[in-house]
Design a protein around this motif. Sequence first.
Motif, PDB file in Angstrom:
ATOM      1  N   UNK A 117      12.498  -0.135 -14.599  1.00 13.02           N
ATOM      2  CA  UNK A 117      13.391   0.795 -13.903  1.00 13.02           C
ATOM      3  C   UNK A 117      12.634   2.045 -13.476  1.00 13.02           C
ATOM      4  N   UNK A 118      11.845   2.596 -14.400  1.00 10.22           N
ATOM      5  CA  UNK A 118      11.055   3.776 -14.060  1.00 10.22           C
ATOM      6  C   UNK A 118       9.998   3.476 -13.018  1.00 10.22           C
ATOM      7  N   UNK A 119       9.360   2.308 -13.134  1.00  7.25           N
ATOM      8  CA  UNK A 119       8.331   1.931 -12.161  1.00  7.25           C
ATOM      9  C   UNK A 119       8.938   1.726 -10.775  1.00  7.25           C
ATOM     10  N   UNK A 120      10.171   1.162 -10.733  1.00  3.96           N
ATOM     11  CA  UNK A 120      10.817   0.920  -9.441  1.00  3.96           C
ATOM     12  C   UNK A 120      11.149   2.234  -8.740  1.00  3.96           C
ATOM     13  N   UNK A 121      11.609   3.198  -9.494  1.00  2.00           N
ATOM     14  CA  UNK A 121      11.894   4.513  -8.905  1.00  2.00           C
ATOM     15  C   UNK A 121      10.616   5.118  -8.319  1.00  2.00           C
ATOM     16  N   UNK A 122       9.537   5.017  -9.075  1.00  2.00           N
ATOM     17  CA  UNK A 122       8.272   5.567  -8.602  1.00  2.00           C
ATOM     18  C   UNK A 122       7.776   4.807  -7.373  1.00  2.00           C
ATOM     19  N   UNK A 123       7.942   3.485  -7.370  1.00  2.00           N
ATOM     20  CA  UNK A 123       7.495   2.686  -6.235  1.00  2.00           C
ATOM     21  C   UNK A 123       8.255   3.059  -4.964  1.00  2.00           C
ATOM     22  N   UNK A 124       9.554   3.359  -5.094  1.00  2.00           N
ATOM     23  CA  UNK A 124      10.336   3.757  -3.926  1.00  2.00           C
ATOM     24  C   UNK A 124       9.865   5.096  -3.370  1.00  2.00           C
ATOM     25  N   UNK A 125       9.438   5.992  -4.265  1.00  2.00           N
ATOM     26  CA  UNK A 125       8.924   7.280  -3.802  1.00  2.00           C
ATOM     27  C   UNK A 125       7.599   7.106  -3.072  1.00  2.00           C
ATOM     28  N   UNK A 126       6.723   6.222  -3.597  1.00  2.00           N
ATOM     29  CA  UNK A 126       5.415   6.001  -2.975  1.00  2.00           C
ATOM     30  C   UNK A 126       5.559   5.155  -1.711  1.00  2.00           C
ATOM     31  N   UNK A 127       6.261   4.008  -1.845  1.00  2.00           N
ATOM     32  CA  UNK A 127       6.560   3.154  -0.699  1.00  2.00           C
ATOM     33  C   UNK A 127       5.504   2.146  -0.325  1.00  2.00           C
ATOM     34  N   UNK A 128       4.313   2.183  -0.922  1.00  2.00           N
ATOM     35  CA  UNK A 128       3.253   1.268  -0.500  1.00  2.00           C
ATOM     36  C   UNK A 128       3.066   0.078  -1.441  1.00  2.00           C
ATOM     37  N   UNK A 129       3.964  -0.078  -2.434  1.00  2.00           N
ATOM     38  CA  UNK A 129       3.843  -1.206  -3.357  1.00  2.00           C
ATOM     39  C   UNK A 129       4.674  -2.412  -2.907  1.00  2.00           C
ATOM     40  N   UNK A 130       5.513  -2.218  -1.890  1.00  2.00           N
ATOM     41  CA  UNK A 130       6.368  -3.311  -1.410  1.00  2.00           C
ATOM     42  C   UNK A 130       5.747  -3.952  -0.170  1.00  2.00           C
ATOM     43  N   UNK A 131       6.049  -5.232   0.014  1.00  2.00           N
ATOM     44  CA  UNK A 131       5.574  -5.959   1.184  1.00  2.00           C
ATOM     45  C   UNK A 131       6.650  -6.963   1.590  1.00  2.00           C
ATOM     46  N   UNK A 132       6.793  -7.153   2.893  1.00  2.00           N
ATOM     47  CA  UNK A 132       7.752  -8.127   3.403  1.00  2.00           C
ATOM     48  C   UNK A 132       7.045  -9.436   3.735  1.00  2.00           C
ATOM     49  N   UNK A 133       7.639 -10.537   3.283  1.00  2.00           N
ATOM     50  CA  UNK A 133       7.203 -11.876   3.652  1.00  2.00           C
ATOM     51  C   UNK A 133       8.252 -12.439   4.612  1.00  2.00           C
ATOM     52  N   UNK A 134       7.859 -13.367   5.434  1.00  4.51           N
ATOM     53  CA  UNK A 134       8.749 -13.897   6.462  1.00  4.51           C
ATOM     54  C   UNK A 134       8.743 -15.423   6.384  1.00  4.51           C
TER      55      UNK A 134
END
Length: 735
Positions: free
Chosen positions: A471-488
Amino acid sequence: MKAIAEFEFSPQSLDIQETPCKILIVDDEERIRAAYRHLLAGEGRIIEECGSGSEARHRLEDRDVDVLILDLNLPDIHGLDIMEWMVHQHVPTAVVVFSGDESIDSAIRALRHGAFEFIRKHGDPQELIDTVDRVLHRRRIEREYALMTVRLEQSERLHRFLVEQSPDFIYTLDKDGLFIFVNGRVQAMLGYTREELLGKHYSMIVYPDDLEHARFVFNERRIGERASNNVEIRLQTRTRGVRHFENRTIVTILSAQGIYAANGQPTDRQFMGTSGVARDITDRKKAEETIAFQAFHDLLTGLPNRILFKDRLGVALKQAKRKNKRVGVMFIDIDRFKLVNDTYGHHEGDELLKCFAERSRSCLRSGDTLARQGGDEFTVLLPDLGNGDDATVIAAKMLAELKRPFKVAGLDFFTTVSIGIALYPDNGETPEVLLRNADIAMYQIKGRGKNGYLHYAPDMHSGHSMRLTLEGDLRQALEIGDQFELYYQPQISFSQRRTIGMEALIRWHHPRYGLMMPDTFIPLAEDTGMIVALGEWVIDRALCQLASWRSKGFTRLQLAINLSPKELERGDLPERIMRRLDTYAIPAEVLDIEITETLLMQDAEKNISTVKQLRNCGLKVSIDDFGTRYSSLNYLRRFPINSIKIDQSFVRDLNPDKQSSTSIIHAIACIARSFDLRILAEGVESEAQRQMLSGLECDDMQGFLFSQPLTAAAFEGFLSGSDFPARDRATAPLM
């Protein structure tokens, strides 16, 4: 208001006003009248004159003259006749006869006709002055006495009115405790008439259990601040028909003080009895009890809530420590409860919760406590356990009891529970620790397939801690924004041999745990409310990528994006999506919003309105995982959607050897055609499945048979180099 209107009270009538005194001089000689005026003039006096008897009578009709100075021998009417007329007309004016007739007979006759004084004209003038002063002084005293009498009468009437119209029961007892006065309120409050209580002992109306307590109040001898004040006493009503009390009692607060008769010195007082006032507070007491119950109980099931449970658990732990006993805490969650709410509505869900609470209580001992924590979560307190196996026996008994079906919407519904167990002192010594560990054990049994119980073990804590860490890591990831990637994942039209679109799927590159699938963190994002921010990121990144592909000539692609139900709850969703489309210059019709089938049943009217707004903006809307719930075809008709996706669980069951395996998909295809909807099958993994779907006129597909989800770069290569290109060669941009 009617009772108040019946009492007329005029404060103006009680004021003593300092009005001037009026003196009327009646004499036929003007010279004598002028002399009298001069003699009697003074501050606060108004002196008037009349020269005849008829003029005097006309002036006296106003009845505002205080003193009349009257000559008997008038030219038209004799003075005695005027006095006799005044008696008959009830003119309240004091008469002083000032006459030249000095005979004793005239004086006697004048006094008999009501004259205050008879004075001879030829006497000492001071005698007239003194007489008028005495008359005016007496008139002032009479006026003050009359006003005082009015005051007393008004005060007595007001006192009687207030006592009789009081909402409280007012009474007086003699020194033996017998009623000597009761006001009219007693009949409405207790059902007794005055006659039934007068002369009776106060114990006649006191609830028997309160007699000893009431004795001190009803026999109160003290006065002032030391007297009884607001003492709670229960009184008995006369009949069951009075008001609505089944137990024939009402609750009152009673104030009383002694009554004394003064005999000479203040210290020499004789006790006469007791007076008191009783106010009915039954409704207030019921409201207080209701509020107190609601503060510590769950209103739906009537069970203790988490506040009362923790309090009882704290008491049980203290007792267990003294007795060297064990205490068990069970955390219970109803499996598949959300399915009931989603399918049949919250009313049926509430009925299931009440039935579950009733059955669970039957499995417990008399000293155990079943409480509702909230939603479909319950806790159980098991005090005075000899060993841990006792808790296991109760959990097994509960599972056995719940094997019988519940009635939901008139149908048999089988449900199970997941039970976590923690023991004192083995698994914790405080209420907070025991509840937390029982909760952890409950989630462990859910992860192992549900429908069972499990004792807490220390190694379970690591998994629970991981969720908090994520939960804490997800909040931080949303603030940074570069840990997510979209697959298609490509969506193809097999008959056209062309890629017609793609579904955007998010991945999380966790710095410690590596690449994480949506199933790992999407439920966490929904539980914590972070799903809205995550959805914003997906929409922005997917549209940005689509704009890039469109600039390279891939203009016929349809982009599908899944939206969480929480995102649809926001009223500004259409506006936010349209702003993003305008930013990247993308037509609205190329974006396909996928919603779950559950939304067809949850707050349907609001969701229908939201979907209509999306469609009015030109967006396309699809229902994902169609057929996995029990949605009404009426809802499907009312939702302005474009297409439905057949869930992969139905595709997986397709078998060429079993004709029945195609029945569900055939039915879904028929429904889609009847509603003029596009149909797309997901999870296509084999050529056999593809052939059967094509035979069922389901041409649009996605699945591992064609491609697994790809990164943006790999997907772009798929669009150009696969067997299912996204554009014709003639439309390729010049290099």
